[in-house]
Structure formats: structure tokens, C-alpha cells
Design a protein around this motif. Structure first.
Motif: not given
Length: 117
Positions: A93-98, A25-34, A108-113, A73-78
Motif C-alpha cells: 500500500v505505501i509502495l504504490e502510494s509513493l 520490503v515485503d510485497t506479500g504484505s498489504t500494510l506496513t508492519i511496525l 532495488a526500489l524504483e519509481e513507477t507511475p 517521498k512521504e505519505e501517511i499510511t495505515p
């Protein structure tokens, strides 16, 4: 805080191919990198090339879209496609979308509104 690692499932848009990987998890990155190798294995198509700002300057990377599933949780993301980075980096972007965030105390990841604004 240290590094936050999470298991994610990455799929192509048709969900014909998918794989589970440990991702940073890279909170300094806007998009997910593959990594390019993973993109090729899953048949994820690139849609365009984009200039991307990094700590080392501006580079050009290809962009695409993928399904990303985290904690059920699942989402289409750039996504950005890299031939330099060899691991999956999860951007905000994907973290906030989910509706997920990183707890700074535990990593750890936790849910947020979801945010409306």
C-alpha cells in the motif's frame, strides 16, 4: 530475487518524533508492519484492533497510522502494530502510494507511475 532492504523514516502523525531504520520490503504484505517497541518510542497511537491473515493463520493486531518516508517521498499510511515481528516490514500500500515498485532483477526500489484504477 532475494530480500529488498531500504532505509525508511517513520514518524508519528504530528512529526514530533521520527527515526530512520532499515526495513524489509515485503510485497506479500498489504500494510506496513511496525514493531510495538518502535511504535511506543515514537508515540504512534493505535486506533483499533483488526484480524489479520498470515501464513500461520488469523491473528489480531492493533492498527494505527504513521508518516512513512522512502527515497524522499512521504505519505501517511495505515500500519499494523506487532509484538511478534521485530523489524519494519514495508507493504505494497505505501509502495504504490509513493509510486515505487521493486525491480525483480535487482531487488532495488524504483519509481513507477501511480495507478488511476
Amino acid at each position: 530475487m532475494g530480500h529488498a532492504w531500504v532505509e525508511v523514516e517513520i514518524s508519528d502523525l504530528e512529526k514530533k518524533k521520527s527515526t530512520k531504520v532499515k526495513a524489509l520490503v515485503d510485497t506479500g504484505s498489504t500494510l506496513t508492519i511496525l514493531p510495538e517497541k518502535l511504535v511506543n518510542e515514537l508515540g504512534i497511537k493505535s486506533t483499533e484492533e483488526a484480524e489479520v491473515g498470515t501464513g500461520a493463520g488469523v491473528i489480531k493486531l492493533r492498527r494505527g497510522k504513521a508518516f512513512v518516508k522512502i527515497k524522499g517521498k512521504e505519505e501517511i499510511t495505515p500500519v499494523l502494530i506487532s509484538d511478534i515481528i521485530d523489524k519494519v516490514l514495508i507493504g505494497v500500500v505505501i509502495l504504490e502510494s509513493l509510486g515505487l515498485k521493486v525491480d525483480p532483477l535487482t531487488g532495488a526500489l524504483e519509481e513507477t507511475p501511480l495507478l488511476l484504477y
